[in-house]
Design a protein around this motif. Sequence first.
Motif, PDB file in Angstrom:
ATOM      1  N   PHE A 143       1.091  -1.266   0.079  1.00 51.75           N
ATOM      2  CA  PHE A 143      -0.080  -0.049   0.044  1.00 51.75           C
ATOM      3  C   PHE A 143       0.800   1.208  -0.049  1.00 51.75           C
ATOM      4  O   PHE A 143       0.532   2.266  -0.849  1.00 51.75           O
ATOM      5  N   ARG A 144       2.007   1.153   0.771  1.00 48.41           N
ATOM      6  CA  ARG A 144       2.818   2.401   0.909  1.00 48.41           C
ATOM      7  C   ARG A 144       3.497   2.704  -0.627  1.00 48.41           C
ATOM      8  O   ARG A 144       3.743   3.799  -1.011  1.00 48.41           O
ATOM      9  N   ARG A 145       3.784   1.407  -1.324  1.00 50.77           N
ATOM     10  CA  ARG A 145       4.309   1.729  -2.400  1.00 50.77           C
ATOM     11  C   ARG A 145       3.202   2.252  -3.413  1.00 50.77           C
ATOM     12  O   ARG A 145       3.553   3.143  -4.571  1.00 50.77           O
ATOM     13  N   VAL A 146       2.025   1.620  -3.447  1.00 48.14           N
ATOM     14  CA  VAL A 146       1.000   2.159  -4.147  1.00 48.14           C
ATOM     15  C   VAL A 146       0.696   3.654  -3.907  1.00 48.14           C
ATOM     16  O   VAL A 146       0.661   4.455  -5.048  1.00 48.14           O
ATOM     17  N   TYR A 147       0.685   4.158  -2.726  1.00 44.50           N
ATOM     18  CA  TYR A 147       0.355   5.433  -2.493  1.00 44.50           C
ATOM     19  C   TYR A 147       1.506   6.456  -3.143  1.00 44.50           C
ATOM     20  O   TYR A 147       1.208   7.242  -3.518  1.00 44.50           O
ATOM     21  N   ALA A 148       2.822   5.971  -2.610  1.00 45.17           N
ATOM     22  CA  ALA A 148       4.084   6.599  -3.003  1.00 45.17           C
ATOM     23  C   ALA A 148       4.024   6.948  -4.608  1.00 45.17           C
ATOM     24  O   ALA A 148       4.275   7.846  -5.035  1.00 45.17           O
ATOM     25  N   GLY A 149       3.461   5.825  -5.292  1.00 42.61           N
ATOM     26  CA  GLY A 149       4.025   5.881  -6.702  1.00 42.61           C
ATOM     27  C   GLY A 149       2.484   6.419  -7.436  1.00 42.61           C
ATOM     28  O   GLY A 149       2.764   6.767  -8.784  1.00 42.61           O
ATOM     29  N   ASN A 150       1.715   6.752  -6.670  1.00 39.56           N
ATOM     30  CA  ASN A 150       0.212   7.174  -7.625  1.00 39.56           C
ATOM     31  C   ASN A 150      -0.268   8.240  -6.895  1.00 39.56           C
ATOM     32  O   ASN A 150      -1.105   9.192  -7.624  1.00 39.56           O
ATOM     33  N   PHE A 151       0.194   8.886  -5.963  1.00 39.34           N
ATOM     34  CA  PHE A 151      -0.389  10.106  -5.185  1.00 39.34           C
ATOM     35  C   PHE A 151      -0.455  11.411  -6.035  1.00 39.34           C
ATOM     36  O   PHE A 151      -1.501  11.964  -6.263  1.00 39.34           O
ATOM     37  N   GLU A 152       0.702  11.522  -6.665  1.00 40.30           N
ATOM     38  CA  GLU A 152       0.745  12.907  -7.330  1.00 40.30           C
ATOM     39  C   GLU A 152      -0.120  12.871  -8.775  1.00 40.30           C
ATOM     40  O   GLU A 152      -0.672  13.741  -8.861  1.00 40.30           O
ATOM     41  N   ALA A 153      -0.233  11.605  -9.193  1.00 44.82           N
ATOM     42  CA  ALA A 153      -1.133  11.466 -10.586  1.00 44.82           C
ATOM     43  C   ALA A 153      -2.638  11.668 -10.044  1.00 44.82           C
ATOM     44  O   ALA A 153      -3.353  12.328 -10.745  1.00 44.82           O
ATOM     45  N   LEU A 154      -3.043  11.088  -8.893  1.00 44.12           N
ATOM     46  CA  LEU A 154      -4.274  11.221  -8.704  1.00 44.12           C
ATOM     47  C   LEU A 154      -4.667  12.434  -8.247  1.00 44.12           C
ATOM     48  O   LEU A 154      -5.726  13.029  -8.501  1.00 44.12           O
ATOM     49  N   LEU A 155      -3.636  13.189  -7.610  1.00 49.76           N
ATOM     50  CA  LEU A 155      -4.131  14.559  -7.002  1.00 49.76           C
ATOM     51  C   LEU A 155      -4.303  15.519  -8.328  1.00 49.76           C
ATOM     52  O   LEU A 155      -4.982  16.228  -8.229  1.00 49.76           O
ATOM     53  N   ALA A 156      -3.407  15.240  -9.326  1.00 47.91           N
ATOM     54  CA  ALA A 156      -3.388  16.138 -10.415  1.00 47.91           C
ATOM     55  C   ALA A 156      -4.728  15.643 -11.053  1.00 47.91           C
ATOM     56  O   ALA A 156      -5.441  16.755 -11.727  1.00 47.91           O
ATOM     57  N   TYR A 157      -4.913  14.455 -11.206  1.00 43.46           N
ATOM     58  CA  TYR A 157      -6.366  14.014 -11.877  1.00 43.46           C
ATOM     59  C   TYR A 157      -7.571  14.837 -10.933  1.00 43.46           C
ATOM     60  O   TYR A 157      -8.440  15.249 -11.782  1.00 43.46           O
ATOM     61  N   ALA A 158      -7.678  14.737  -9.798  1.00 40.36           N
ATOM     62  CA  ALA A 158      -8.633  15.482  -8.880  1.00 40.36           C
ATOM     63  C   ALA A 158      -8.671  16.772  -9.248  1.00 40.36           C
ATOM     64  O   ALA A 158      -9.765  17.525  -9.059  1.00 40.36           O
ATOM     65  N   LEU A 159      -7.342  17.508  -8.867  1.00 41.85           N
ATOM     66  CA  LEU A 159      -7.246  18.907  -9.207  1.00 41.85           C
ATOM     67  C   LEU A 159      -8.103  19.470 -10.417  1.00 41.85           C
ATOM     68  O   LEU A 159      -8.673  20.460 -10.424  1.00 41.85           O
ATOM     69  N   ARG A 160      -7.664  18.662 -11.630  1.00 43.01           N
ATOM     70  CA  ARG A 160      -8.470  19.216 -12.957  1.00 43.01           C
ATOM     71  C   ARG A 160      -9.976  18.940 -12.703  1.00 43.01           C
ATOM     72  O   ARG A 160     -10.606  19.227 -13.645  1.00 43.01           O
ATOM     73  N   ARG A 161     -10.529  18.386 -11.870  1.00 42.27           N
ATOM     74  CA  ARG A 161     -11.984  18.018 -11.798  1.00 42.27           C
ATOM     75  C   ARG A 161     -12.761  18.682 -10.666  1.00 42.27           C
ATOM     76  O   ARG A 161     -14.022  18.498 -10.591  1.00 42.27           O
ATOM     77  N   VAL A 162     -12.173  19.470  -9.797  1.00 45.19           N
ATOM     78  CA  VAL A 162     -12.898  19.987  -8.893  1.00 45.19           C
ATOM     79  C   VAL A 162     -12.546  21.583  -8.663  1.00 45.19           C
ATOM     80  O   VAL A 162     -11.683  22.211  -9.395  1.00 45.19           O
ATOM     81  N   ASP A 163     -13.578  22.461  -8.201  1.00 45.46           N
ATOM     82  CA  ASP A 163     -13.330  23.717  -8.150  1.00 45.46           C
ATOM     83  C   ASP A 163     -12.278  24.383  -7.101  1.00 45.46           C
ATOM     84  O   ASP A 163     -11.723  25.493  -7.234  1.00 45.46           O
ATOM     85  N   GLN A 164     -12.432  23.574  -5.954  1.00 51.62           N
ATOM     86  CA  GLN A 164     -11.438  23.975  -4.958  1.00 51.62           C
ATOM     87  C   GLN A 164     -10.224  22.921  -4.726  1.00 51.62           C
ATOM     88  O   GLN A 164     -10.380  21.729  -4.476  1.00 51.62           O
ATOM     89  N   PRO A 165      -8.978  23.521  -4.403  1.00 48.47           N
ATOM     90  CA  PRO A 165      -7.845  22.501  -4.284  1.00 48.47           C
ATOM     91  C   PRO A 165      -8.208  21.537  -3.077  1.00 48.47           C
ATOM     92  O   PRO A 165      -7.952  20.391  -3.062  1.00 48.47           O
ATOM     93  N   GLU A 166      -8.861  22.267  -1.759  1.00 52.22           N
ATOM     94  CA  GLU A 166      -9.036  21.297  -0.811  1.00 52.22           C
ATOM     95  C   GLU A 166     -10.214  20.076  -1.262  1.00 52.22           C
ATOM     96  O   GLU A 166     -10.087  19.022  -0.461  1.00 52.22           O
TER      97      GLU A 166
END
Length: 188
Positions: A11-34
Amino acid sequence: MGSGTEQEDRFRRVYAGNFEALLAYALRRVDQPEDAADVVAETFLVAWRRSRELPPDDEIKLWLYGVARRVLANHHRGGIRRERLGERLRQRLTAIVTRDPGSEVPQRLAVQDALSRLAETDREVLTLTVWEGLQPREIAEVVGASAAAVRTRLSRARSRMREMVGDDLGSPGHVLDVLTAIVPEEGR
């Protein structure tokens, strides 16, 4: 999957390896960064809960995108529900709240100004005492402090208010305990 430690390491490897990509994915689809942070956190929470069922490493990113997509859909549906509820409440309040004729009384404005200049903790204990009618022991429960601390804050707040507005504001000009809003009866 093997032991709990192996699952945690993966899980730690999955988290570390995918966190930034998922955050970028989410940031492009919501109004607020939080909101994006919430979406990513919820996505990894699902991944953690289902850590025994996670797909192989070469498929994990797409699986996470799928989870994030559903989390986003729930987020957007929740936002729509909140907006609709807020609109209904605004309409209901507009219908039942009338303008307080005492809102422009100079003494009231002086008290409001003084309240705004008090420290947050002093203002809170003072308004809980005066507006909500709570006793120090009850306020202590609300704010998570001892009754003795609340009494000290209350004494300090009263003293500071007295310094700012004095003891005599003259004629109040209105009755202090008059309700300015009709309280709706539930279920009718």
